[in-house]
Design a protein around this motif. Structure first.
Motif, PDB file in Angstrom:
ATOM      1  N   GLU A 158       0.857  -1.191   0.000  1.00 24.40           N
ATOM      2  CA  GLU A 158       0.000   0.000   0.000  1.00 24.40           C
ATOM      3  C   GLU A 158       0.892   1.240   0.000  1.00 24.40           C
ATOM      4  O   GLU A 158       1.935   1.216   0.644  1.00 24.40           O
ATOM      5  CB  GLU A 158      -0.906   0.011   1.236  1.00 24.40           C
ATOM      6  CG  GLU A 158      -1.951  -1.086   1.211  1.00 24.40           C
ATOM      7  CD  GLU A 158      -3.003  -0.926   2.315  1.00 24.40           C
ATOM      8  OE1 GLU A 158      -2.956   0.059   3.079  1.00 24.40           O
ATOM      9  OE2 GLU A 158      -3.874  -1.802   2.404  1.00 24.40           O
ATOM     10  N   PRO A 159       0.466   2.301  -0.696  1.00 24.60           N
ATOM     11  CA  PRO A 159      -0.699   2.411  -1.563  1.00 24.60           C
ATOM     12  C   PRO A 159      -0.625   1.380  -2.690  1.00 24.60           C
ATOM     13  O   PRO A 159       0.466   1.017  -3.143  1.00 24.60           O
ATOM     14  CB  PRO A 159      -0.611   3.821  -2.129  1.00 24.60           C
ATOM     15  CG  PRO A 159       0.415   4.543  -1.303  1.00 24.60           C
ATOM     16  CD  PRO A 159       1.274   3.525  -0.666  1.00 24.60           C
ATOM     17  N   ARG A 163      -7.480   1.509   0.652  1.00 26.62           N
ATOM     18  CA  ARG A 163      -7.420   0.318   1.523  1.00 26.62           C
ATOM     19  C   ARG A 163      -8.728  -0.469   1.461  1.00 26.62           C
ATOM     20  O   ARG A 163      -8.706  -1.700   1.490  1.00 26.62           O
ATOM     21  CB  ARG A 163      -7.102   0.772   2.958  1.00 26.62           C
ATOM     22  CG  ARG A 163      -6.950  -0.391   3.928  1.00 26.62           C
ATOM     23  CD  ARG A 163      -6.186   0.022   5.157  1.00 26.62           C
ATOM     24  NE  ARG A 163      -4.911   0.607   4.815  1.00 26.62           N
ATOM     25  CZ  ARG A 163      -4.576   1.890   5.073  1.00 26.62           C
ATOM     26  NH1 ARG A 163      -5.406   2.675   5.730  1.00 26.62           N
ATOM     27  NH2 ARG A 163      -3.406   2.358   4.691  1.00 26.62           N
TER      28      ARG A 163
HETATM   29  P1  TYD Z   1       6.137   4.396  -1.387  1.00 24.67           P
HETATM   30  O1  TYD Z   1       7.234   5.051  -2.124  1.00 24.67           O
HETATM   31  O2  TYD Z   1       5.252   3.441  -2.066  1.00 24.67           O
HETATM   32  O3  TYD Z   1       6.612   3.682  -0.078  1.00 24.67           O
HETATM   33  P2  TYD Z   1       8.000   3.217   0.358  1.00 24.67           P
HETATM   34  O4  TYD Z   1       8.827   4.457   0.515  1.00 24.67           O
HETATM   35  O5  TYD Z   1       7.688   2.541   1.652  1.00 24.67           O
HETATM   36  O6  TYD Z   1       8.422   2.292  -0.727  1.00 24.67           O
HETATM   37  O7  TYD Z   1       5.293   5.557  -0.745  1.00 24.67           O
HETATM   38  C1  TYD Z   1       4.535   5.315   0.286  1.00 24.67           C
HETATM   39  C2  TYD Z   1       4.368   6.616   0.986  1.00 24.67           C
HETATM   40  O8  TYD Z   1       2.999   6.723   1.347  1.00 24.67           O
HETATM   41  C3  TYD Z   1       5.189   6.708   2.246  1.00 24.67           C
HETATM   42  O9  TYD Z   1       5.863   7.945   2.307  1.00 24.67           O
HETATM   43  C4  TYD Z   1       4.134   6.661   3.327  1.00 24.67           C
HETATM   44  C5  TYD Z   1       2.878   7.138   2.655  1.00 24.67           C
HETATM   45  N1  TYD Z   1       1.638   6.564   3.217  1.00 24.67           N
HETATM   46  C6  TYD Z   1       0.780   7.390   3.922  1.00 24.67           C
HETATM   47  O10 TYD Z   1       1.045   8.592   4.075  1.00 24.67           O
HETATM   48  N2  TYD Z   1      -0.369   6.856   4.445  1.00 24.67           N
HETATM   49  C7  TYD Z   1      -0.706   5.556   4.282  1.00 24.67           C
HETATM   50  O11 TYD Z   1      -1.770   5.103   4.764  1.00 24.67           O
HETATM   51  C8  TYD Z   1       0.186   4.715   3.530  1.00 24.67           C
HETATM   52  C9  TYD Z   1      -0.155   3.266   3.309  1.00 24.67           C
HETATM   53  C10 TYD Z   1       1.348   5.265   3.015  1.00 24.67           C
END
Ligand code: TYD
Length: 222
Positions: A57-58, A91
């Motif tokens: 997620e997202p 979600r």
């Molecule tokens: P992404 O680049 O996919 O994640 P990661 O850095 O973990 O690989 O980006 C996810 C971003 O989304 C991360 O900065 C956190 C944010 N996020 C939220 O703000 N709220 C939420 O409910 C979720 C699931 C993620």
């Protein structure tokens, strides 16, 4: 973004059946190594013959795509309530189409981020974290195990700065707030993992948390 595995390329011919589905979530601030560790756990569970799927997620769904545009274009013009509603919508679709069906099939579901990220990231915008939790738990299954990968926010910032284009969610003061919300979380299913250690050692600690619980769930009839 790598596409998470949606079905298990099981190497063992004996699939180990579980008495019920099992939901494991990986949480932590950006740069805590969740993505590496979820892959390692996924591979190990497959090798050991478990029926497992990996999600993130997202999501790649319509709401997830809208959210990703927020990362690159910024939050301007979007209220925090609206931002929260997008994560909830994403979600809700995820739970309906992937998470619940997989749990009903008694699979192990690994997710890279879940509603604890909403509590932390949208909570850090000033929204009530308990209310966010309640809104989520009205439709989203509570995990069986939450692995919180912990690194100091300074480490996260250093890693984020090394990336070519840090996103709008990776500003220093904001990330410190996010880390503070994660730090205050307390749930019976939460296991904190020191993620400052080597990849191998972190994986070993994760396995120590997963393995005993998993054995209790194995269906001895299979
Ligand atoms: P992404 O680049 O996919 O994640 P990661 O850095 O973990 O690989 O980006 C996810 C971003 O989304 C991360 O900065 C956190 C944010 N996020 C939220 O703000 N709220 C939420 O409910 C979720 C699931 C993620």
């Amino acid at each position: 973004m790598s596409t998470p595995h949606q079905s298990s390329p099981t190497l063992s011919t004996d699939i180990k059946r579980l008495k019920q589905g099992w939901l494991i979530v990986f949480e932590g601030i950006d740069g805590s190594g969740k993505t590496t560790q979820i892959e390692l756990l996924y591979d190990r569970l497959c090798r050991d013959g478990y029926d497992v799927i990996q999600r993130k997620e997202p999501t790649d769904g319509p709401w997830g795509q809208k959210i990703r545009r927020l990362f690159s274009h910024g939050r301007e013009g979007i209220s925090r309530e609206m931002e929260l509603s997008w994560f909830l919508n994403d979600r809700r679709d995820h739970v309906t189409h992937y998470i619940r069906p997989a749990l009903d099939r008694h699979q192990i579901v690994l997710i890279d981020r879940y509603y604890f990220s909403t509590m932390a990231y949208q909570g850090a915008l000033g929204l009530d974290t308990r209310a966010i939790q309640a809104q989520n738990e009205a439709f989203a299954p509570i995990p069986d195990l939450m692995l919180l990968l912990q690194i100091p926010p300074e480490n996260s910032l250093r890693l984020v700065r090394q990336r070519s284009a840090p996103n709008q969610f990776e500003k220093p003061d904001y990330l410190k707030q996010v880390a503070a919300v994660f730090d205050h979380m307390q749930f019976p299913y939460l296991r904190r993992i020191d993620a400052t250690q080597t990849i191998d050692l972190v994986h070993r600690h994760i396995w120590q948390a997963v393995d005993p619980l998993l054995r209790r769930l194995e269906d001895s009839a299979s």
